[in-house]
Design a protein around this motif. Sequence first.
Motif, PDB file in Angstrom:
ATOM      1  N   VAL A 147       0.837  -1.193   0.000  1.00  0.00           N
ATOM      2  CA  VAL A 147       0.000   0.000   0.000  1.00  0.00           C
ATOM      3  C   VAL A 147       0.875   1.248   0.000  1.00  0.00           C
ATOM      4  O   VAL A 147       1.768   1.385   0.844  1.00  0.00           O
ATOM      5  N   GLU A 148       0.633   2.144  -0.935  1.00  0.00           N
ATOM      6  CA  GLU A 148       1.355   3.418  -0.970  1.00  0.00           C
ATOM      7  C   GLU A 148       0.747   4.358   0.054  1.00  0.00           C
ATOM      8  O   GLU A 148      -0.467   4.514   0.137  1.00  0.00           O
ATOM      9  N   LEU A 149       1.596   5.011   0.861  1.00  0.00           N
ATOM     10  CA  LEU A 149       1.122   5.880   1.930  1.00  0.00           C
ATOM     11  C   LEU A 149       1.379   7.345   1.594  1.00  0.00           C
ATOM     12  O   LEU A 149       2.465   7.710   1.127  1.00  0.00           O
ATOM     13  N   ARG A 150       0.362   8.165   1.833  1.00  0.00           N
ATOM     14  CA  ARG A 150       0.479   9.603   1.654  1.00  0.00           C
ATOM     15  C   ARG A 150       0.001  10.259   2.937  1.00  0.00           C
ATOM     16  O   ARG A 150      -1.056   9.886   3.462  1.00  0.00           O
ATOM     17  N   GLY A 151       0.758  11.210   3.446  1.00  0.00           N
ATOM     18  CA  GLY A 151       0.414  11.733   4.752  1.00  0.00           C
ATOM     19  C   GLY A 151       0.685  13.211   4.928  1.00  0.00           C
ATOM     20  O   GLY A 151       1.342  13.856   4.101  1.00  0.00           O
ATOM     21  N   CYS A 152       0.176  13.731   6.045  1.00  0.00           N
ATOM     22  CA  CYS A 152       0.458  15.110   6.431  1.00  0.00           C
ATOM     23  C   CYS A 152       1.920  15.207   6.860  1.00  0.00           C
ATOM     24  O   CYS A 152       2.645  14.209   6.897  1.00  0.00           O
ATOM     25  N   SER A 153       2.368  16.397   7.231  1.00  0.00           N
ATOM     26  CA  SER A 153       3.790  16.589   7.573  1.00  0.00           C
ATOM     27  C   SER A 153       4.204  15.735   8.770  1.00  0.00           C
ATOM     28  O   SER A 153       5.305  15.169   8.798  1.00  0.00           O
ATOM     29  N   GLU A 154       3.328  15.595   9.775  1.00  0.00           N
ATOM     30  CA  GLU A 154       3.658  14.769  10.936  1.00  0.00           C
ATOM     31  C   GLU A 154       3.790  13.305  10.546  1.00  0.00           C
ATOM     32  O   GLU A 154       4.661  12.589  11.059  1.00  0.00           O
ATOM     33  N   ASP A 157       9.071   6.818   4.246  1.00  0.00           N
ATOM     34  CA  ASP A 157       8.708   6.447   2.877  1.00  0.00           C
ATOM     35  C   ASP A 157       7.380   7.048   2.431  1.00  0.00           C
ATOM     36  O   ASP A 157       6.992   6.904   1.266  1.00  0.00           O
ATOM     37  N   ALA A 158       6.653   7.694   3.334  1.00  0.00           N
ATOM     38  CA  ALA A 158       5.351   8.262   2.968  1.00  0.00           C
ATOM     39  C   ALA A 158       5.535   9.484   2.078  1.00  0.00           C
ATOM     40  O   ALA A 158       6.473  10.273   2.250  1.00  0.00           O
ATOM     41  N   LEU A 159       4.625   9.648   1.122  1.00  0.00           N
ATOM     42  CA  LEU A 159       4.617  10.820   0.259  1.00  0.00           C
ATOM     43  C   LEU A 159       3.794  11.921   0.907  1.00  0.00           C
ATOM     44  O   LEU A 159       2.859  11.644   1.666  1.00  0.00           O
ATOM     45  N   ALA A 160       4.112  13.156   0.603  1.00  0.00           N
ATOM     46  CA  ALA A 160       3.352  14.277   1.154  1.00  0.00           C
ATOM     47  C   ALA A 160       1.957  14.316   0.532  1.00  0.00           C
ATOM     48  O   ALA A 160       1.803  14.305  -0.690  1.00  0.00           O
ATOM     49  N   ALA A 161       0.939  14.323   1.370  1.00  0.00           N
ATOM     50  CA  ALA A 161      -0.441  14.376   0.894  1.00  0.00           C
ATOM     51  C   ALA A 161      -0.785  15.794   0.446  1.00  0.00           C
ATOM     52  O   ALA A 161      -0.345  16.770   1.052  1.00  0.00           O
ATOM     53  N   THR A 162      -1.586  15.889  -0.600  1.00  0.00           N
ATOM     54  CA  THR A 162      -2.081  17.180  -1.080  1.00  0.00           C
ATOM     55  C   THR A 162      -3.531  17.360  -0.640  1.00  0.00           C
ATOM     56  O   THR A 162      -4.165  16.436  -0.122  1.00  0.00           O
ATOM     57  N   GLU A 163      -4.072  18.534  -0.870  1.00  0.00           N
ATOM     58  CA  GLU A 163      -5.468  18.784  -0.553  1.00  0.00           C
ATOM     59  C   GLU A 163      -6.382  17.817  -1.305  1.00  0.00           C
ATOM     60  O   GLU A 163      -7.410  17.369  -0.779  1.00  0.00           O
ATOM     61  N   ASP A 164      -5.998  17.477  -2.525  1.00  0.00           N
ATOM     62  CA  ASP A 164      -6.818  16.551  -3.326  1.00  0.00           C
ATOM     63  C   ASP A 164      -6.870  15.158  -2.707  1.00  0.00           C
ATOM     64  O   ASP A 164      -7.872  14.453  -2.850  1.00  0.00           O
ATOM     65  N   ASP A 165      -5.792  14.752  -2.037  1.00  0.00           N
ATOM     66  CA  ASP A 165      -5.766  13.406  -1.462  1.00  0.00           C
ATOM     67  C   ASP A 165      -6.869  13.211  -0.432  1.00  0.00           C
ATOM     68  O   ASP A 165      -7.435  12.120  -0.325  1.00  0.00           O
ATOM     69  N   TRP A 166      -7.173  14.234   0.326  1.00  0.00           N
ATOM     70  CA  TRP A 166      -8.190  14.088   1.372  1.00  0.00           C
ATOM     71  C   TRP A 166      -9.588  13.893   0.797  1.00  0.00           C
ATOM     72  O   TRP A 166     -10.490  13.442   1.505  1.00  0.00           O
ATOM     73  N   GLN A 167      -9.765  14.231  -0.473  1.00  0.00           N
ATOM     74  CA  GLN A 167     -11.093  14.111  -1.079  1.00  0.00           C
ATOM     75  C   GLN A 167     -11.081  13.182  -2.300  1.00  0.00           C
ATOM     76  O   GLN A 167     -11.861  13.350  -3.234  1.00  0.00           O
ATOM     77  N   THR A 168     -10.201  12.176  -2.246  1.00  0.00           N
ATOM     78  CA  THR A 168     -10.073  11.237  -3.352  1.00  0.00           C
ATOM     79  C   THR A 168     -10.462   9.831  -2.919  1.00  0.00           C
ATOM     80  O   THR A 168     -10.011   9.339  -1.883  1.00  0.00           O
ATOM     81  N   GLU A 169     -11.301   9.194  -3.729  1.00  0.00           N
ATOM     82  CA  GLU A 169     -11.609   7.777  -3.558  1.00  0.00           C
ATOM     83  C   GLU A 169     -10.642   7.005  -4.457  1.00  0.00           C
ATOM     84  O   GLU A 169     -10.815   6.958  -5.670  1.00  0.00           O
ATOM     85  N   LEU A 188      -3.279   4.972   0.414  1.00  0.00           N
ATOM     86  CA  LEU A 188      -3.951   5.404   1.635  1.00  0.00           C
ATOM     87  C   LEU A 188      -3.423   6.756   2.090  1.00  0.00           C
ATOM     88  O   LEU A 188      -2.213   6.979   2.139  1.00  0.00           O
ATOM     89  N   SER A 189      -4.340   7.666   2.428  1.00  0.00           N
ATOM     90  CA  SER A 189      -3.969   8.940   3.029  1.00  0.00           C
ATOM     91  C   SER A 189      -4.046   8.816   4.551  1.00  0.00           C
ATOM     92  O   SER A 189      -4.967   8.185   5.077  1.00  0.00           O
ATOM     93  N   ILE A 190      -3.073   9.412   5.245  1.00  0.00           N
ATOM     94  CA  ILE A 190      -3.033   9.353   6.709  1.00  0.00           C
ATOM     95  C   ILE A 190      -2.835  10.761   7.254  1.00  0.00           C
ATOM     96  O   ILE A 190      -1.998  11.518   6.755  1.00  0.00           O
ATOM     97  N   LYS A 191      -3.593  11.103   8.291  1.00  0.00           N
ATOM     98  CA  LYS A 191      -3.465  12.431   8.905  1.00  0.00           C
ATOM     99  C   LYS A 191      -3.459  12.276  10.423  1.00  0.00           C
ATOM    100  O   LYS A 191      -4.232  11.506  10.989  1.00  0.00           O
ATOM    101  N   VAL A 192      -2.567  13.002  11.071  1.00  0.00           N
ATOM    102  CA  VAL A 192      -2.519  13.060  12.532  1.00  0.00           C
ATOM    103  C   VAL A 192      -3.433  14.195  12.988  1.00  0.00           C
ATOM    104  O   VAL A 192      -3.373  15.307  12.453  1.00  0.00           O
ATOM    105  N   VAL A 193      -4.293  13.908  13.981  1.00  0.00           N
ATOM    106  CA  VAL A 193      -5.223  14.919  14.491  1.00  0.00           C
ATOM    107  C   VAL A 193      -5.053  15.060  15.994  1.00  0.00           C
ATOM    108  O   VAL A 193      -4.593  14.142  16.679  1.00  0.00           O
ATOM    109  N   GLY A 194      -5.451  16.216  16.494  1.00  0.00           N
ATOM    110  CA  GLY A 194      -5.254  16.490  17.911  1.00  0.00           C
ATOM    111  C   GLY A 194      -6.254  15.796  18.824  1.00  0.00           C
ATOM    112  O   GLY A 194      -5.924  15.395  19.941  1.00  0.00           O
ATOM    113  N   ASP A 195      -7.474  15.641  18.363  1.00  0.00           N
ATOM    114  CA  ASP A 195      -8.500  15.010  19.185  1.00  0.00           C
ATOM    115  C   ASP A 195      -9.648  14.542  18.301  1.00  0.00           C
ATOM    116  O   ASP A 195      -9.617  14.710  17.071  1.00  0.00           O
ATOM    117  N   MET A 196     -10.663  13.966  18.928  1.00  0.00           N
ATOM    118  CA  MET A 196     -11.805  13.458  18.170  1.00  0.00           C
ATOM    119  C   MET A 196     -12.546  14.573  17.447  1.00  0.00           C
ATOM    120  O   MET A 196     -13.043  14.385  16.333  1.00  0.00           O
TER     121      MET A 196
END
Length: 420
Positions: A289-296, A303-315, A321-329
């Motif tokens: 699986v290719e991983l694309r993520g936020c800066s964190e 090996d993860a690629l930097a995610a773009t704005e389009d990645d968050w809204q792509t099926e 897979l896009s991955i994002k770190v968030v502060g809370d629920m």
Amino acid sequence: MTEQVTEYMHELGRKAREASAWVAKADTGLKNKALLAIAAELETARPALRQANAVDLENGRSRGLDAALLDRLELTDARIDTMIENLNQVASLPDPVGTIDDLKYVPSGIQVGKMRVPLGVIGIIYESRPNVTIEAASLCLKSGNAVILRGGSESIASNQAIAQCIQKGLAAIGLPEAAVQVVETTDRQAVGTLISIPEYVDVIVPRGGKGLIERISRDARVPVIKHLDGICHVYIDDLADREKAVAIAVNAKTHRYGVCNAMETLLVNRAVAADWLPELAQRYQEIGVELRGCSEVCDLIPDALAATEDDWQTEYLAPVLSIKVVGDMGEAIRHINRYGSHHTDSIITESYTRGRDFLREVDSSSVMINASTRFADGFEYGLGAEIGISTDKIHARGPVGLEGLTSQKYVVLGDGHIRK
């Protein structure tokens, strides 16, 4: 040619409208016998089904269809088994037609309730997956509807072979063969006509890529039950069980890629990200699986690629897979409600309170706690099968099974009552 296709589709519509009256009044036993007869025909025709499907697969490869589409197109013995199982399960389900709910006396003395009734004639437009032909036919028959099925050109041979089984099953029981009609032409004008004849068709259900569904929704003169895409999320909370989180996150993405309920974005609470993400990344990368993520994420996974704005809204419908770190629920929910497609989203947490809040605040047709998004499916929900998944908020939402293919009308019971 266009006029011939238009005339052909109008003829299908006329036949379907006539057949719908017969199916609507068929009793439960007769409809169940038809479903079981179709299942028997599928079993008998298994070699012919595989042979027809082999033709479609070969044509698909020569046309350059990608792996995800070929996977949807393939009709394996296991998938034929599932088609037969779906027919048997739908036959065993309660028949919603004719049931009366909320019957009660009102001050005038009459009784008022609501009766479930078929929608009438349903047009279904779908791509690739020939098993949809059986799923749709079984649900429409059991719910008392006639149906016109228009599959993709890539599955024409498979769909025609399945159609023969359906026609034989209906004829054996005495139901009109026009109750289930599979469009024989691959001409695109067939779709344009099907969605433009409200005098014959009551509801359109498109199943396929976003482009197809957008076109149907834009051009249809008939009501549409639809979802545009499946941008599904899993949020790993800081109060999650690690073993559950890893298992669910891997399954939601990798169980099958080319399906609308596969996870496309993983959200991970910052408190556990540094400890858990490297393990998850290793699991994904071992599977390819290719991983694309936020800066964190990129800091934690080299090996993860930097995610773009389009990645968050792509099926993706692919091993991406896009991955994002968030502060809370709360941040996770805001991300889901902004970028998601209102399809299916899941939280992994051991907190009852957070789980309930997630269920209430995420605006999707299926919301889950500690479960893979892959469960968002009519069969898994006990509906027997599904005709599609709706992300609309009117009429039906989520997997659309038997009840979603019916409407309600008011019924009034009196005993000589007159209004004063």
